[in-house]
Design a protein around this motif. Sequence first.
Motif, PDB file in Angstrom:
ATOM      1  N   ASN A 264       0.832  -1.204   0.000  1.00 59.36           N
ATOM      2  CA  ASN A 264       0.000   0.000   0.000  1.00 59.36           C
ATOM      3  C   ASN A 264       0.870   1.258   0.000  1.00 59.36           C
ATOM      4  O   ASN A 264       0.585   2.223  -0.722  1.00 59.36           O
ATOM      5  CB  ASN A 264      -0.902  -0.006   1.232  1.00 59.36           C
ATOM      6  CG  ASN A 264      -1.989   1.041   1.166  1.00 59.36           C
ATOM      7  OD1 ASN A 264      -2.940   0.910   0.414  1.00 59.36           O
ATOM      8  ND2 ASN A 264      -1.852   2.086   1.973  1.00 59.36           N
ATOM      9  N   PHE A 265       1.944   1.235   0.788  1.00 57.92           N
ATOM     10  CA  PHE A 265       2.863   2.375   0.842  1.00 57.92           C
ATOM     11  C   PHE A 265       3.508   2.609  -0.525  1.00 57.92           C
ATOM     12  O   PHE A 265       3.598   3.752  -0.995  1.00 57.92           O
ATOM     13  CB  PHE A 265       3.935   2.118   1.901  1.00 57.92           C
ATOM     14  CG  PHE A 265       4.995   3.185   1.970  1.00 57.92           C
ATOM     15  CD1 PHE A 265       4.756   4.383   2.612  1.00 57.92           C
ATOM     16  CD2 PHE A 265       6.231   2.984   1.377  1.00 57.92           C
ATOM     17  CE1 PHE A 265       5.728   5.379   2.663  1.00 57.92           C
ATOM     18  CE2 PHE A 265       7.209   3.963   1.419  1.00 57.92           C
ATOM     19  CZ  PHE A 265       6.953   5.165   2.070  1.00 57.92           C
ATOM     20  N   ASN A 266       3.939   1.531  -1.159  1.00 55.04           N
ATOM     21  CA  ASN A 266       4.580   1.653  -2.479  1.00 55.04           C
ATOM     22  C   ASN A 266       3.605   2.182  -3.534  1.00 55.04           C
ATOM     23  O   ASN A 266       3.978   3.005  -4.384  1.00 55.04           O
ATOM     24  CB  ASN A 266       5.144   0.306  -2.918  1.00 55.04           C
ATOM     25  CG  ASN A 266       6.320  -0.146  -2.065  1.00 55.04           C
ATOM     26  OD1 ASN A 266       7.005   0.680  -1.454  1.00 55.04           O
ATOM     27  ND2 ASN A 266       6.559  -1.443  -2.003  1.00 55.04           N
ATOM     28  N   LEU A 267       2.359   1.710  -3.479  1.00 55.12           N
ATOM     29  CA  LEU A 267       1.352   2.172  -4.439  1.00 55.12           C
ATOM     30  C   LEU A 267       1.028   3.650  -4.229  1.00 55.12           C
ATOM     31  O   LEU A 267       0.851   4.403  -5.199  1.00 55.12           O
ATOM     32  CB  LEU A 267       0.081   1.334  -4.301  1.00 55.12           C
ATOM     33  CG  LEU A 267       0.134  -0.085  -4.890  1.00 55.12           C
ATOM     34  CD1 LEU A 267      -1.093  -0.879  -4.480  1.00 55.12           C
ATOM     35  CD2 LEU A 267       0.250  -0.034  -6.414  1.00 55.12           C
ATOM     36  N   GLU A 268       0.949   4.070  -2.980  1.00 61.12           N
ATOM     37  CA  GLU A 268       0.661   5.481  -2.707  1.00 61.12           C
ATOM     38  C   GLU A 268       1.809   6.372  -3.177  1.00 61.12           C
ATOM     39  O   GLU A 268       1.572   7.483  -3.674  1.00 61.12           O
ATOM     40  CB  GLU A 268       0.411   5.675  -1.213  1.00 61.12           C
ATOM     41  CG  GLU A 268      -0.938   5.129  -0.753  1.00 61.12           C
ATOM     42  CD  GLU A 268      -1.163   5.302   0.736  1.00 61.12           C
ATOM     43  OE1 GLU A 268      -0.160   5.591   1.450  1.00 61.12           O
ATOM     44  OE2 GLU A 268      -2.303   5.152   1.190  1.00 61.12           O
ATOM     45  N   GLU A 269       3.037   5.889  -3.010  1.00 63.83           N
ATOM     46  CA  GLU A 269       4.187   6.652  -3.524  1.00 63.83           C
ATOM     47  C   GLU A 269       4.124   6.761  -5.042  1.00 63.83           C
ATOM     48  O   GLU A 269       4.363   7.829  -5.618  1.00 63.83           O
ATOM     49  CB  GLU A 269       5.500   5.973  -3.102  1.00 63.83           C
ATOM     50  CG  GLU A 269       6.040   6.429  -1.781  1.00 63.83           C
ATOM     51  CD  GLU A 269       7.533   6.159  -1.644  1.00 63.83           C
ATOM     52  OE1 GLU A 269       8.058   5.298  -2.374  1.00 63.83           O
ATOM     53  OE2 GLU A 269       8.165   6.822  -0.811  1.00 63.83           O
TER      54      GLU A 269
END
Length: 339
Positions: free
Chosen positions: A290-295
């Motif tokens: 989720n963190f990678n997708l938001e970045e």
Amino acid sequence: MRITYRMMTSKYSTNLNSLSSDLDKLNTQVATGRKYAKTSEDVSSAVRGYQIRRNLAKVEGYQDNIQHAEGFLTNSESTLGQIESSLAEATDKILQGMNGTQSEGDRKIIATELRTIQSQMLETMNTEVTGMYLFGGTNNQKPFSLGADGKLQYNNVNLDSLVKGSAEADKLENDSMYVDIGLGVKFDETTGEVDRNSVFNYSFPGLSFMGMGTDSEAVPGEAVSNNLYDLLGRIATEFEKADGDYSFDKVDKLYGLYKDNSLKAYQTTTEIGAKSQYLEFMTSRYETQNFNLEERQTQVEGVDAAYTYIAFQSQKVAYQAALQMGQSVVQQSVFDYMS
């Protein structure tokens, strides 16, 4: 070529509208942090952005399912802990009753205590949380009940009549609840049903650790119930017998069967712990994803905050300058002085 007043005002109006439009766009970017408000403004980025948003929605769905399964497993583990406490208490009572110093009256008191533990176990096995029975699979009614003969039933099926490995027993044991946590849901081409290996099973039918069928070897000439509830009742019945009919050897054999069958409950607790650990792993995995997708979403849809703010201020100055210049371009007429 003669430049008319009308041409000057028209050109000025066009340029002013263009500056106003650019200023509004930059103002929106500063306020939202996004490069575009409509797909047509940047089709390529918008398509990539929509794909990222779909992936984020999927991850959010998996996280919600994991949270639901974790809550159910936590409740199952704590409730099973109560059953284990009842089993341990029953063990102490049985050993106390088997003590040779106990009188007939003492054994009857212990038998009463065992039957009380029986009732507590039955109530615990039917524990309900948010409309679902923890140990009832997909049941919407109490899974465990007593038949007319006082024997334990599961889904109105007498446990003594079930044979481990039979079609009926397998159907009841496999009546569990599943949830999609991103393992790649597949369907059986023949039956059209969901492949259970592609979803997560987060429930434990009580049938699987309470026991089923009968044992004809523990006590010669008798088919003794394998389920823990009826087995406790059988031991209590032996304790209630008068001194002349009471058999220590029979109780000892029944107790041996009870100890062996009790292990299933402790094994189930271990399985619940293993499933909970797996869900923790999946939770950590999706948090990272989720963190990678938001970045990535920020890179595709977001603007450079500092650059955009400077551009906005510059555009604002240009727009204000254009407004001031308009006083020279747009001449006053007699109508401006009319009241």
